[in-house]
Write a protein that holds these residues in place. Structure first.
Motif, PDB file in Angstrom:
ATOM      1  N   GLY A  42     -28.876  56.995 -12.436  1.00 18.05           N
ATOM      2  CA  GLY A  42     -27.492  57.247 -12.816  1.00 18.05           C
ATOM      3  C   GLY A  42     -26.603  56.030 -12.933  1.00 18.05           C
ATOM      4  N   GLN A  43     -27.145  54.846 -12.693  1.00 17.95           N
ATOM      5  CA  GLN A  43     -26.359  53.613 -12.848  1.00 17.95           C
ATOM      6  C   GLN A  43     -26.474  53.145 -14.300  1.00 17.95           C
ATOM      7  OE1 GLN A  43     -24.593  51.787 -10.120  1.00 17.95           O
ATOM      8  NE2 GLN A  43     -24.735  53.921  -9.488  1.00 17.95           N
ATOM      9  N   THR A  44     -25.854  53.911 -15.192  1.00 22.13           N
ATOM     10  CA  THR A  44     -26.041  53.709 -16.627  1.00 22.13           C
ATOM     11  C   THR A  44     -25.631  52.325 -17.129  1.00 22.13           C
ATOM     12  OG1 THR A  44     -25.578  56.076 -16.846  1.00 22.13           O
ATOM     13  CG2 THR A  44     -25.673  54.789 -18.870  1.00 22.13           C
ATOM     14  N   PRO A  45     -24.598  51.655 -16.577  1.00 26.33           N
ATOM     15  CA  PRO A  45     -24.280  50.322 -17.091  1.00 26.33           C
ATOM     16  C   PRO A  45     -25.432  49.321 -17.021  1.00 26.33           C
ATOM     17  CG  PRO A  45     -22.430  51.172 -15.831  1.00 26.33           C
ATOM     18  CD  PRO A  45     -23.561  52.139 -15.640  1.00 26.33           C
ATOM     19  N   TYR A  46     -26.431  49.587 -16.153  1.00 23.29           N
ATOM     20  CA  TYR A  46     -27.581  48.683 -16.097  1.00 23.29           C
ATOM     21  C   TYR A  46     -28.427  48.776 -17.360  1.00 23.29           C
ATOM     22  CZ  TYR A  46     -26.859  47.348 -11.228  1.00 23.29           C
ATOM     23  OH  TYR A  46     -26.346  46.812 -10.065  1.00 23.29           O
ATOM     24  N   ALA A  47     -28.144  49.738 -18.233  1.00 20.65           N
ATOM     25  CA  ALA A  47     -28.848  49.802 -19.518  1.00 20.65           C
ATOM     26  C   ALA A  47     -28.639  48.517 -20.310  1.00 20.65           C
ATOM     27  CB  ALA A  47     -28.355  51.005 -20.323  1.00 20.65           C
ATOM     28  N   GLU A  48     -27.547  47.818 -20.026  1.00 21.95           N
ATOM     29  CA  GLU A  48     -27.309  46.533 -20.687  1.00 21.95           C
ATOM     30  C   GLU A  48     -28.470  45.581 -20.450  1.00 21.95           C
ATOM     31  OE1 GLU A  48     -24.689  42.548 -19.859  1.00 21.95           O
ATOM     32  OE2 GLU A  48     -23.799  44.460 -19.290  1.00 21.95           O
ATOM     33  N   LEU A  49     -29.005  45.559 -19.217  1.00 26.91           N
ATOM     34  CA  LEU A  49     -30.113  44.656 -18.908  1.00 26.91           C
ATOM     35  C   LEU A  49     -31.359  45.021 -19.704  1.00 26.91           C
ATOM     36  CD1 LEU A  49     -29.782  44.223 -15.035  1.00 26.91           C
ATOM     37  CD2 LEU A  49     -29.123  42.628 -16.834  1.00 26.91           C
ATOM     38  N   VAL A  50     -31.628  46.316 -19.829  1.00 26.34           N
ATOM     39  CA  VAL A  50     -32.773  46.740 -20.626  1.00 26.34           C
ATOM     40  C   VAL A  50     -32.597  46.260 -22.071  1.00 26.34           C
ATOM     41  CG1 VAL A  50     -34.170  48.694 -21.372  1.00 26.34           C
ATOM     42  CG2 VAL A  50     -33.053  48.755 -19.128  1.00 26.34           C
ATOM     43  N   GLY A  51     -31.373  46.380 -22.586  1.00 26.97           N
ATOM     44  CA  GLY A  51     -31.095  45.889 -23.931  1.00 26.97           C
ATOM     45  C   GLY A  51     -31.340  44.396 -24.059  1.00 26.97           C
ATOM     46  N   HIS A  52     -30.920  43.629 -23.049  1.00 25.08           N
ATOM     47  CA  HIS A  52     -31.140  42.177 -23.095  1.00 25.08           C
ATOM     48  C   HIS A  52     -32.629  41.846 -23.132  1.00 25.08           C
ATOM     49  CE1 HIS A  52     -26.986  41.197 -22.768  1.00 25.08           C
ATOM     50  NE2 HIS A  52     -26.837  41.536 -21.502  1.00 25.08           N
ATOM     51  N   HIS A  53     -33.412  42.510 -22.296  1.00 20.40           N
ATOM     52  CA  HIS A  53     -34.853  42.239 -22.274  1.00 20.40           C
ATOM     53  C   HIS A  53     -35.482  42.557 -23.631  1.00 20.40           C
ATOM     54  CE1 HIS A  53     -35.857  41.245 -18.029  1.00 20.40           C
ATOM     55  NE2 HIS A  53     -34.720  41.878 -17.773  1.00 20.40           N
ATOM     56  N   LEU A  54     -35.077  43.655 -24.227  1.00 24.95           N
ATOM     57  CA  LEU A  54     -35.612  44.023 -25.536  1.00 24.95           C
ATOM     58  C   LEU A  54     -35.138  43.064 -26.622  1.00 24.95           C
ATOM     59  CD1 LEU A  54     -35.292  47.907 -25.378  1.00 24.95           C
ATOM     60  CD2 LEU A  54     -37.392  46.656 -25.951  1.00 24.95           C
ATOM     61  N   SER A  55     -33.898  42.672 -26.551  1.00 25.93           N
ATOM     62  CA  SER A  55     -33.338  41.787 -27.572  1.00 25.93           C
ATOM     63  C   SER A  55     -33.983  40.407 -27.542  1.00 25.93           C
ATOM     64  CB  SER A  55     -31.821  41.664 -27.381  1.00 25.93           C
ATOM     65  OG  SER A  55     -31.264  40.765 -28.311  1.00 25.93           O
ATOM     66  N   HIS A  56     -34.283  39.903 -26.322  1.00 26.73           N
ATOM     67  CA  HIS A  56     -34.778  38.539 -26.181  1.00 26.73           C
ATOM     68  C   HIS A  56     -36.285  38.466 -25.940  1.00 26.73           C
ATOM     69  CE1 HIS A  56     -30.449  38.150 -25.411  1.00 26.73           C
ATOM     70  NE2 HIS A  56     -30.572  36.918 -25.825  1.00 26.73           N
ATOM     71  N   GLY A  57     -36.924  39.611 -25.697  1.00 25.95           N
ATOM     72  CA  GLY A  57     -38.373  39.609 -25.546  1.00 25.95           C
ATOM     73  C   GLY A  57     -38.873  39.103 -24.214  1.00 25.95           C
ATOM     74  N   PHE A  58     -38.124  39.312 -23.156  1.00 31.87           N
ATOM     75  CA  PHE A  58     -38.572  38.913 -21.824  1.00 31.87           C
ATOM     76  C   PHE A  58     -39.137  40.133 -21.092  1.00 31.87           C
ATOM     77  CE2 PHE A  58     -35.609  35.448 -22.709  1.00 31.87           C
ATOM     78  CZ  PHE A  58     -36.362  34.357 -22.295  1.00 31.87           C
ATOM     79  N   GLY A  59     -40.452  40.117 -20.832  1.00 32.45           N
ATOM     80  CA  GLY A  59     -41.102  41.215 -20.136  1.00 32.45           C
ATOM     81  C   GLY A  59     -41.481  42.366 -21.034  1.00 32.45           C
ATOM     82  N   VAL A  60     -41.141  42.281 -22.295  1.00 37.78           N
ATOM     83  CA  VAL A  60     -41.430  43.347 -23.246  1.00 37.78           C
ATOM     84  C   VAL A  60     -41.368  42.744 -24.642  1.00 37.78           C
ATOM     85  CG1 VAL A  60     -39.007  44.024 -23.480  1.00 37.78           C
ATOM     86  CG2 VAL A  60     -40.793  45.720 -23.909  1.00 37.78           C
ATOM     87  N   GLU A  61     -42.056  43.364 -25.587  1.00 40.31           N
ATOM     88  CA  GLU A  61     -42.006  42.871 -26.957  1.00 40.31           C
ATOM     89  C   GLU A  61     -40.594  43.029 -27.514  1.00 40.31           C
ATOM     90  OE1 GLU A  61     -44.185  43.597 -31.296  1.00 40.31           O
ATOM     91  OE2 GLU A  61     -44.904  44.609 -29.481  1.00 40.31           O
ATOM     92  N   ALA A  62     -40.097  41.991 -28.159  1.00 40.91           N
ATOM     93  CA  ALA A  62     -38.734  42.014 -28.693  1.00 40.91           C
ATOM     94  C   ALA A  62     -38.571  43.107 -29.743  1.00 40.91           C
ATOM     95  CB  ALA A  62     -38.376  40.655 -29.287  1.00 40.91           C
ATOM     96  N   ASP A  63     -37.488  43.843 -29.628  1.00 40.63           N
ATOM     97  CA  ASP A  63     -37.211  44.934 -30.568  1.00 40.63           C
ATOM     98  C   ASP A  63     -35.696  45.116 -30.604  1.00 40.63           C
ATOM     99  OD1 ASP A  63     -36.861  47.308 -31.971  1.00 40.63           O
ATOM    100  OD2 ASP A  63     -38.657  48.238 -31.136  1.00 40.63           O
ATOM    101  N   THR A  64     -35.058  44.471 -31.572  1.00 40.29           N
ATOM    102  CA  THR A  64     -33.597  44.472 -31.617  1.00 40.29           C
ATOM    103  C   THR A  64     -33.035  45.866 -31.855  1.00 40.29           C
ATOM    104  OG1 THR A  64     -33.668  42.235 -32.513  1.00 40.29           O
ATOM    105  CG2 THR A  64     -31.586  43.390 -32.668  1.00 40.29           C
ATOM    106  N   THR A  65     -33.718  46.654 -32.674  1.00 39.21           N
ATOM    107  CA  THR A  65     -33.220  48.002 -32.959  1.00 39.21           C
ATOM    108  C   THR A  65     -33.147  48.829 -31.686  1.00 39.21           C
ATOM    109  OG1 THR A  65     -34.136  47.926 -35.187  1.00 39.21           O
ATOM    110  CG2 THR A  65     -33.606  50.099 -34.280  1.00 39.21           C
TER     111      THR A  65
END
Length: 531
Positions: free
Chosen positions: A446-469
């Motif tokens: 329920g700590q939804t603002p932490y979704a920003e971090l998931v977005g950063h990891h996806l955007s920059h490709g750290f720990g996961v394959e980069a996927d801007t969409t």
């Protein structure tokens, strides 16, 4: 001009002047012409001088406006013109600082404002901690205003005040107090590094255990060299610093590249011990970028072994350099590169998570930091199935994580506290699976603002394959929460962050494909008991 004056005089002179009168008229015309030419030159010089002054004043005004905007006193467009909006911002600043509200800055008021802005761009523990304050980074103004008038009355162990101040600075981001740090072996080292017969000081932050001062392979080392006018501070990055690593000429110090080899020896590259040898020194944090720019190859510097995956710590070191050279963090008004803006916010989020996590780790009962790290490594196998499906819809991933939360044999409070501790552990050690898994779990509870971090990891490709969409989906989720009733979890003192994230996310574009949800492995999450 001279010819015109002489011609004018000739017209007004008598028709048949004497030779002496002709000479006198010519002389008079020459003098007047010279005066006119000299005055014209003076006016030109004045115009150039005034132009330079005007340009310098405009630049000073822009610095004032940028500083006002940074601290939340809206001065509008940074154009160097102190109009009504800027004057209103000045009055807000003066009222906040309890200065006389005049709309006109005194020299001291402006110096405090601009120097505090410049100091804040460097970052550090004070800046990160200020974001927790109700007033946000604006509170730094009062903090540093107090510092300006504060005279240190005592020092630690008879050390110079500037060295004692540095001890306090380090202690602010460490669990031990300044007095406790002074008792730690290797924290303060004494030597005569410049040969002037006076004691010089080395502060090695590697013994503090603070993530603020240490990167993946090195920690900050502050070297204070004596000069006739006092002690000068020199900052380096090193591992297990010793006096033999440094030499100084008056107040300027450098790192001796060969000293560590002489002091500790270098194992043969073919020996088993060579791969386990700790790095001794480096001048800057080294990166782990997966691919170097075309035409550029790394020189064989004495540093840590190359990493097989990208290092967020290294990335943030580069981002910090670029941010400082650009004059500070991008804002909604100044954003020219959305990817760079997100990089800045990613690294800010990382620093903030480390700062908040340090306080939580101090409350963990019965476990050392290494034991906490060991347990947090369980986030790898436990959250890997959900990390692997991040290429799919964000709503689907979030739903799967929520199912995991419901099945976990832990309360929501325990899951939240554990995830925050492991978020700190992951970022501090540059373990992206731990950090990303922790961020996903926080969103799931329920700590939804932490979704920003998931977005950063996806955007920059750290720990996961980069996927801007897919990254934009998570950014949007965080922004919607921040625009609603959700409490900010990162830099709550910066109300503009949500709009900056929204603007940068809307400017990003791209698409990617997910790999689906693999079979989940049996794994258990750690559970920490807090005081």
């Amino acid at each position: 001009m001279k010819s015109a004056v002489i011609a004018g005089l000739a017209i007004s002179a008598p028709a048949a002047p004497a030779a002496a009168d002709s000479f006198g008229s010519g002389l008079l015309g020459g003098i007047i012409g010279g005066v006119i030419v000299n005055e014209a030159s003076k006016n030109k010089r004045k115009r150039v001088y005034r132009s330079n002054v005007y340009s310098a004043q405009r630049q000073a005004n822009r610095e004032t406006q940028s500083s006002l905007n940074y601290f939340g006193f809206p001065a509008g467009t940074v154009d160097g013109v102190l109009g009504s909006r800027t004057r209103a911002a000045v009055r807000q600043y003066q009222a906040y600082m309890e200065f006389p509200v005049t709309g006109q800055l005194t020299q001291y008021q402006r110096d405090l404002l601009v120097s505090s802005h410049n100091r804040a761009q460097i970052g550090g523990p004070e800046v990160v901690k200020a974001m927790n304050n109700r007033d946000g980074v604006r509170s730094l103004l009062k903090t540093w205003h107090g510092d300006a008038s504060d005279v240190r009355s005592s020092s630690y162990g008879g050390m110079p005040p500037v060295v004692s101040d540095a001890v306090d600075e380090i202690a602010e981001s460490s669990d031990p107090s300044a007095e406790q740090l002074m008792q730690r072996s290797g924290f303060v080292q004494l030597a005569d590094l410049n040969g002037d017969g006076k004691t010089d000081y080395i502060l090695d932050t590697s013994v503090t255990g603070s993530a603020f001062w240490c990167g993946e392979t090195s920690c900050s080392v502050m070297v204070f060299a004596s000069t006739p006018s006092g002690y000068k501070r020199n900052d380096f990055l090193s591992y297990e610093a010793t006096p033999a690593m440094f030499s100084c000429h008056q107040g300027v110090c450098r790192m001796n590249e060969n000293a560590p080899v002489e002091a500790s020896g270098t194992p043969d590259e073919s020996s088993p011990e060579a791969s386990d040898q700790k790095p001794q020194t480096q001048m800057a944090s080294t990166g782990g970028d997966s691919q170097a720019p075309a035409g550029i190859s790394a020189l064989p510097m004495a540093t840590a072994p190359a990493r097989s995956e990208a290092s967020l710590a290294s990335h943030c070191s580069k981002v910090s350099l670029l941010t400082n050279s650009n004059g500070g963090f991008m804002t909604v008004a100044s954003m020219s590169d959305p990817q760079m803006a997100m990089s800045e916010q990613f690294c800010l989020s990382r620093s903030y998570a480390i700062s908040a996590g340090e306080d939580l780790v101090s409350k963990v009962q019965g476990l050392s930091q290494s034991q906490v790290d060991q347990q947090c490594d369980n986030f790898g196998p436990a959250m890997q199935p959900y990390i692997a499906m991040l290429g799919e819809s964000g709503a689907k991933v979030r739903g799967e994580v929520q199912k995991f939360v419901l099945k976990a044999d832990m309360t929501a409070e325990q899951l939240q506290g554990t995830a925050k501790v492991c978020l700190f552990s992951g970022y501090r050690r540059d373990k992206m699976d731990v950090a990303l898994g922790s961020a996903l779990l926080l969103v799931g509870v329920g700590q939804t603002p932490y979704a920003e971090l998931v977005g950063h990891h996806l955007s920059h490709g750290f720990g996961v394959e980069a996927d801007t969409t897919r990254a934009v989906e998570w950014y949007d989720l965080a922004v919607m929460a921040l625009r609603g009733d959700a409490e900010p979890v990162i830099a709550p003192g910066q109300p503009e962050r949500a709009e900056l994230l929204a603007a940068a996310a809307s400017a990003l574009a791209g698409d990617g494909q997910g790999d689906g949800l693999p079979e989940a492995e049996d794994a258990s999450l750690p559970s920490f008991s807090m005081e």
